[in-house]
Enzyme design. Structure first.
Site, mmCIF file in Angstrom:
data_model
loop_
_atom_site.group_PDB
_atom_site.id
_atom_site.type_symbol
_atom_site.label_atom_id
_atom_site.label_comp_id
_atom_site.label_asym_id
_atom_site.label_seq_id
_atom_site.Cartn_x
_atom_site.Cartn_y
_atom_site.Cartn_z
ATOM 1 N N GLU B 51 0.828 -1.204 0.000
ATOM 2 C CA GLU B 51 0.000 0.000 0.000
ATOM 3 C C GLU B 51 0.865 1.259 0.000
ATOM 4 O O GLU B 51 1.779 1.389 0.809
ATOM 5 C CB GLU B 51 -0.907 0.058 1.231
ATOM 6 C CG GLU B 51 -1.677 1.383 1.259
ATOM 7 C CD GLU B 51 -2.513 1.614 2.503
ATOM 8 O OE1 GLU B 51 -2.559 0.729 3.374
ATOM 9 O OE2 GLU B 51 -3.125 2.692 2.596
ATOM 10 N N ASP B 119 8.541 5.728 15.392
ATOM 11 C CA ASP B 119 8.301 7.146 15.113
ATOM 12 C C ASP B 119 8.617 7.899 16.395
ATOM 13 O O ASP B 119 8.015 7.632 17.439
ATOM 14 C CB ASP B 119 6.831 7.328 14.707
ATOM 15 C CG ASP B 119 6.513 8.784 14.382
ATOM 16 O OD1 ASP B 119 7.441 9.620 14.408
ATOM 17 O OD2 ASP B 119 5.346 9.085 14.101
ATOM 18 N N ASP B 121 9.014 11.673 18.012
ATOM 19 C CA ASP B 121 8.648 13.048 17.694
ATOM 20 C C ASP B 121 8.994 13.959 18.859
ATOM 21 O O ASP B 121 8.690 13.671 20.007
ATOM 22 C CB ASP B 121 7.140 13.097 17.434
ATOM 23 C CG ASP B 121 6.741 14.402 16.785
ATOM 24 O OD1 ASP B 121 6.164 14.354 15.700
ATOM 25 O OD2 ASP B 121 7.015 15.477 17.374
#
Ligand code: SF4
Ligand SMILES: [Zn+2]
Lengths: 454, 459
Positions: B51, B119, B121
Site C-alpha cells: 500500500e 516514530d 517526535d
C-alpha cells in the site's frame, strides 16, 4: 441418541488409559477417533465453557497469577470431573474440539476463545508443578531448542545474573538450564524485559518455559481456528444444518446460569412493595426502565419486554403485572387504549395469549447485545449509556465515588457484567463471587443479602 | 530555531522535484526486496501488494494505491504531485482490488508483511526541553533525537540481531526508523508490541511520559548499557547545561520532586535557594548542583533501595527515547516515505547515518527551494552528471544506497535463493496443523479437500 461414526475406529484414548494415568495436558493436535454422542458434544462443551467463562471473569477482575492458578484448579475440578481419569481426558478433548467449532466463526469469537484456552493451558501447565511432567509436555511440542552450553553460559553468566536481579529472581546457579530461543517465540518475556536478549535470541530460564509453551500453544491454536472456520463456512454449516449447526450457533451466546423463567417464589413481591424493592434490588438496567416508566408513563416495545419478563421472573403475577402496567400507561394513553393495545402483550409474556409460549426473562448477554434505538430505554446501561449518563445513574443508585471509578473503568473496558457486579458489591457491601450473569440473579442475590441483614 | 517556512513549499517546485530529483528507482528497489529481479524465487506480485497512500493539496487523502513497478509509481506521483507519500504494509492481495476480495466468503485482505517501524517526535519531549516547544526544534534539543537513535539502533542490532535499519529525518521535528530485515517484516502484531514494550520505561498509560520507574535490584542489561553508554554522558555533558536543567527554582523543583526522600530534597533545596555559589563561580551552576544531588543520593548513608536508583531515574526521564508505541505495534500503520518534502518546512526527509548521528544537523538539511535553485544554477552550466549529483541531495542519496540499500539487497538476494528450500520446510511445519484439522474428518466424517485458499496461505 445419535452417534457420530468416524470412519476409523481406532480408539486411541482407551489404549492410553491403561497406562498409569499421569495427569498431563493434551495439545489437541489430533482429533480423537471415537464416538461422540450428540448430547455429550453439547454438555461437555458447556462444561468447558463454564471453565473458560470463569477464567475470563477472573482475568478481567485483575486476579494475580497465583489466584488465577487456584481459580483454574477449582473451575476444572468442578466442571470437568468424571469418574475415571481416562474419561476426564476424553471429555477434555471432546469439549475442546466442540468449542473450537463454536468459536471459530468470527474474529471476535476466535480472539476470545484463543485467549481463554491459552490461559487455561498456561495455568494447567503451571499446575503440573513437577519438572518431569512439564518436560513431558515440552517434549510433545517437539521444541527444537537446545539448552545453552556450559561455555556459552559462562560467557553470559553475568548478564543473566543482571536480568535475574532486575526481575527479583534468584541468581542462576551453575547447573541452571537456559534455553536459547528466537526472541519472537517469547513475546511476553521480551515485553517484560524478563530475559536476556542478544543477537536475536532470548535466554529463557527453565522456570520461564511456561511462557514459551503457552505461546506455541496459542499460535498453533490460532492457525487451526482459521482453518476450522474455513471448513465451517465452506461445508459444515450447510451439511450440519439440522444437527450440529443449531447447537453450535446457540452455544457461544448461551447463558449458563439457572433458569429464571419460572420464578420459584411466585408472588414473592407484590405491587405495594414494588417501588421500594426496585430501589434496593433492581440492577441498573431494570431500575432505569422502571424509573423511565414512572416518569414517562410509557415504554417502547423493547423496554416493555425487558422489564416485563424481568418482573415476571421476580415473581409478579399476571394480575399484578396488568395492574402495574395499566396504572402507568393509562396516565398517558388512557385506559381504553391500554386494554386494546398493550394488555395483550403482557398476557402474551405470561403465555396467556397467542402461541402460549412461556417467555424467559432476558439474560445479561442478551440485554447487552441488544441495540436500542432513539427513544428506547432497554439495553444494558453499562454498555449503552454515555460515560456521563452512567456516572449520573450510578450516583442516583448510591454508588460512592471510589467504587464509581472502578465501575466506570470496567465499563470503559467493555466488561459490562463486571461493572454491574462491582456496583452490586458496592451497594450491598458484600462480595458477589459468581458475578452477575442475569438481572434476575442480581435481584435474588440482592434479596437474599437484604433479608439476611433484616 | 528552524522557522516555519510555509513559503518554502511551492507546488511548482514540488513538481520539479518529483520530475528531476526524487529517487523513485531507489525507493522501489528497496520496497521490492529483491523480488523485482528475474530469479525463480522472486515473487512478482510483491511490489504490487504494497500500500502507498498520497496526501494531495487540500488534504485530499488517497489510500490503498498500489503499483506494480517503478514506472507506475513514478507516473502516478508525477501526475498527482502528492505533498506527502506514505508507505503501508504489503497485503495478501493487491490493496487496490481489496473490495473484490472482501466480497468473497473468506476475507483474505490482510497485511502480511511490514517493516518494523518507530516514530519519535520532539513534541513528546515538551516537558523536558526548555529551548523550544511544539513543532520547533533547535540544536539545543536535537540531541534528544540523537540519543533516541543511538539507544534504539544499538538495541535493534545487538539485542534483536537486526541488520538493515534505516533512520530518516521526518522533515520537521523527529525521526523515523524502518527495520527491514525479512524477520522484522514478518513479525506479528503481538511480537511488534513486545519489542515496543521492551523499549518502554515510562509508567502509566502509553501516552504519558511523565514518570520513569526503575524497579528491581539491578537494571536489565539493555537499560544498563543504554545508561552507561549513552544516557549518562548526554545528560551530564550536554543536556544538563544545554537545557539549564537546574538553573532556576522552577526547574530544579521539578527534579527535586522526583526524589522520594523529602529530607534530602529539602536539604538540596536549602542549599540551592540562598543562591550562594559554592566553590568557584566559574563552574556551571547546573553541573555544581547535579554533583551535589548525586553526592547526597549516592553517598553511603543513603544506600536505601530506590534512592540510589533515583539518580538513574532522573537521567532516564530527561533523556530516554519516547516512542509512539501505537505506530510500532500494528502492521497497518502508515509511515512517510523517505525523500518526501515536509510541506511545512520544505525540508527533505533525508536518511541519517546512525553511526554518525551526532553529526546530523536538522537546520542544514536541504530544502525544496534550495534544491530548485541549485538545479537552475547548475543547468546553466555544462551538463555532466545526472541532475542528482549536482544538488545537495546527492549526499543523502549516496548515503541511502551505500549504507542501507546495497547491503539490504545483497542479503535479499541470498535469502531468495534459499526460499524454495524454506517453503518446503514450512510445509512440514504445517503438517501439524493438518493433523488438528482432522478433527473434522474424524468426528464428523468429512473429507477435507484442501481448498485453494488454504494452499495459498500454507505455501
Ligand atoms: S449487566 Fe446485566 S443486570 Fe447488570 S445492568 Fe447490564 S444487563 Fe442489567
Ligand atoms: Zn530546542
Amino acid at each position: 441418541m445419535e452417534i457420530f461414526r468416524p470412519q476409523s475406529r481406532r480408539n486411541i484414548l482407551s489404549s492410553s488409559s491403561d497406562a498409569v494415568s499421569v495427569p498431563t495436558i493434551p495439545l489437541y493436535r489430533s482429533a480423537p477417533s471415537l464416538d461422540v454422542r450428540l448430547e455429550e458434544f453439547e454438555s461437555f462443551a458447556i462444561d468447558r465453557l463454564r471453565v473458560l467463562k470463569g477464567i475470563s471473569d477472573g482475568m478481567s477482575r485483575g486476579k494475580k497469577p497465583e489466584e488465577m492458578e487456584n481459580l483454574v484448579k477449582d473451575l476444572w475440578k468442578v466442571n470437568m470431573r468424571q469418574q475415571h481419569a481416562s474419561e476426564v481426558l476424553h471429555k477434555d478433548i471432546i469439549s475442546h474440539f466442540a468449542l473450537r467449532l463454536v468459536y471459530c466463526r468470527t474474529e471476535d469469537l476466535r480472539k476470545w476463545f484463543l485467549s481463554m484456552e491459552s490461559a487455561l493451558f498456561r495455568y494447567r501447565f503451571r499446575l503440573l508443578k513437577n519438572a518431569e511432567a512439564q518436560r513431558a509436555v515440552m517434549e510433545e511440542f517437539d521444541l527444537p531448542y537446545r539448552a545453552v552450553s556450559n561455555v556459552e553460559f559462562e560467557s553470559i553468566k553475568e548478564k543473566l545474573g543482571q536480568v535475574a536481579r532486575s526481575t527479583g529472581q534468584p541468581l542462576p546457579t551453575a547447573d541452571a538450564i537456559f534455553y536459547k530461543v528466537p526472541f519472537e517465540e517469547v513475546p511476553e518475556l521480551v515485553a517484560g524485559r524478563k530475559v536476556l536478549i542478544s543477537q536475536g535470541y532470548a535466554y529463557v530460564a527453565m522456570n520461564q518455559i511456561v511462557s514459551l509453551v503457552a505461546t506455541l500453544f496459542r499460535s498453533q491454536l490460532s492457525k487451526t481456528l482459521i482453518l476450522t472456520n474455513r471448513k465451517w463456512t465452506s461445508s459444515i454449516r450447510e451439511q450440519e444444518k439440522h444437527r450440529l449447526t443449531p447447537i453450535v450457533e446457540a452455544m457461544c451466546s448461551s447463558y449458563l446460569g439457572p433458569d429464571y423463567s419460572q420464578s420459584r417464589e411466585y408472588a414473592d413481591i407484590s405491587l405495594k412493595d414494588i417501588d421500594q424493592v426496585a430501589k434496593s434490588s433492581f440492577p441498573l438496567c431494570m431500575r432505569h426502565l422502571f424509573d423511565k416508566l414512572k416518569e414517562d408513563h410509557h415504554l417502547k416495545h423493547g423496554g416493555r419486554m425487558q422489564l416485563g419478563l424481568f418482573l415476571k421472573g421476580v415473581g409478579l403475577n399476571l394480575d399484578d403485572a396488568l395492574a402495574f402496567w395499566r396504572a402507568e400507561f393509562s396516565k398517558k394513553v388512557g385506559l381504553e387504549k391500554f386494554e386494546k393495545q398493550y394488555a395483550y402483550g403482557i398476557r402474551h409474556n405470561y403465555g396467556k395469549e397467542g402461541k402460549r409460549t412461556d417467555y424467559s426473562p432476558y439474560s445479561c448477554t442478551k440485554i447487552i447485545s441488544s441495540t436500542p434505538g432513539t427513544g428506547d430505554h432497554h439495553g444494558c446501561p453499562y454498555r449503552h449509556f454515555s460515560e456521563e449518563n452512567l456516572r449520573a445513574a450510578l450516583g442516583r443508585m448510591g454508588v460512592n465515588s471510589r467504587a464509581m471509578e472502578d465501575v466506570i473503568d470496567k465499563a470503559r473496558n467493555r466488561h459490562y457484567q463486571l461493572a454491574c457486579t462491582l456496583t452490586f458489591e458496592a451497594l450491598h457491601g458484600m462480595p458477589c463471587d459468581a458475578g452477575i450473569n442475569h438481572p434476575n440473579q442480581y435481584f435474588s442475590d440482592s434479596r437474599k443479602i437484604l433479608q439476611s441483614k433484616a | 530555531m528552524i522557522p516555519q517556512q510555509e513559503s518554502d513549499f511551492n507546488l511548482n517546485h514540488l513538481k520539479l522535484y518529483y520530475g528531476k530529483l526524487f529517487p523513485f528507482a531507489d525507493l522501489c528497489r528497496w520496497v521490492s526486496y529483491g523480488n523485482d529481479a528475474n530469479h525463480p524465487g522472486c515473487d512478482q506480485s510483491y511490489m504490487g501488494r504494497r500500500e502507498f497512500s498520497f496526501t494531495l493539496v487540500d488534504d485530499i487523502y488517497l489510500r490503498f494505491q498500489s503499483f506494480n513497478n517503478v514506472h507506475e509509481l513514478e507516473n502516478s506521483v508525477k501526475e498527482k504531485s502528492p505533498v506527502k507519500i506514505d508507505i503501508g504494509p504489503v497485503y495478501s492481495v493487491d490493496p487496490a482490488k481489496r473490495y473484490a476480495y472482501a466480497q468473497s466468503e473468506n476475507n483474505v485482505f490482510t497485511p502480511v508483511e511490514r517493516e518494523l517501524i518507530f516514530d519519535i517526535d520532539m513534541t513528546d519531549y515538551d516537558d523536558v526541553r526548555y529551548c523550544c516547544s511544539g513543532a520547533d526544534v533547535c540544536l539545543v534539543c536535537w540531541p534528544l533525537m540523537t540519543i533516541a537513535i543511538k539507544v534504539i539502533d544499538t538495541a535493534l542490532r545487538d539485542d534483536f540481531g537486526f541488520k538493515h535499519v534505516l533512520w530518516v529525518y521526518s522533515g520537521r521535528r523527529g525521526v523515523h526508523c524502518w527495520v527491514c530485515d525479512g524477520k522484522a517484516r514478518r513479525l506479528s502484531n503481538e511480537q511488534r508490541g513486545a519489542i515496543a514494550d521492551y523499549f518502554r520505561v515510562y509508567k502509566g498509560n502509553e501516552n504519558s511520559h511523565k514518570k520513569v520507574s526503575l524497579t528491581g535490584a539491578a537494571l536489565h542489561p539493555f537499560l544498563a548499557t543504554s545508561y552507561t553508554n549513552v544516557l549518562k554522558d548526554y545528560f551530564e555533558k550536554n543536556l544538563l547545561t544545554g537545557q539549564n536543567l537546574l538553573a532556576t527554582e522552577e526547574r530544579y523543583e521539578k527534579i527535586l520532586s522526583m526524589i522520594p526522600d523529602e529530607s534530602i530534597a529539602s536539604e538540596l533545596r536549602g542549599r540551592w535557594q540562598d543562591g550562594r555559589r559554592s566553590s568557584s563561580a566559574k563552574e556551571d551552576i547546573n553541573v555544581v548542583r547535579w554533583e551535589q544531588l548525586k553526592q547526597l543520593l549516592q553517598s553511603g548513608k543513603h544506600k536505601a533501595q530506590g534512592l540510589r536508583r533515583c539518580v538513574e531515574e532522573i537521567v532516564f526521564c530527561f533523556t530516554y527515547p519516547r516512542l509512539d508505541m501505537e505506530v510500532s505495534k500494528h502492521m497497518n500503520h502508515l509511515l512517510k516515505a523517505p525523500f518526501c518534502v515536509h510541506p511545512k518546512t520544505g525540508r527533505v526527509c533525508v536518511p541519517i547515518d546512525p553511526s554518525r548521528c551526532d553529526e546530523f544537523d536538522p537546520t542544514t538539511v536541504p530544502t525544496l527551494s534550495q534544491l530548485i535553485e541549485e538545479l537552475n544554477y547548475e543547468s546553466s552550466r555544462s551538463d555532466v552528471d545526472g541532475e542528482l549529483n549536482r544538488t545537495s541531495l546527492g549526499n543523502a542519496i549516496t548515503l541511502f544506497r551505500s549504507s542501507f540499500l546495497q547491503p539490504l539487497l545483497k542479503a535479499c538476494k541470498s535469502c531468495l535463493e534459499v526460499t524454495s528450500i524454506d517453503t518446503i520446510k514450512r510445509w512440514n511445519v504445517h503438517s501439524t496443523v493438518e493433523l488438528s484439522r482432522s478433527i473434522l474428518t474424524l468426528i464428523f466424517s468429512y473429507n477435507c479437500n484442501r481448498s485453494s485458499g488454504e494452499r495459498k496461505e500454507l505455501a
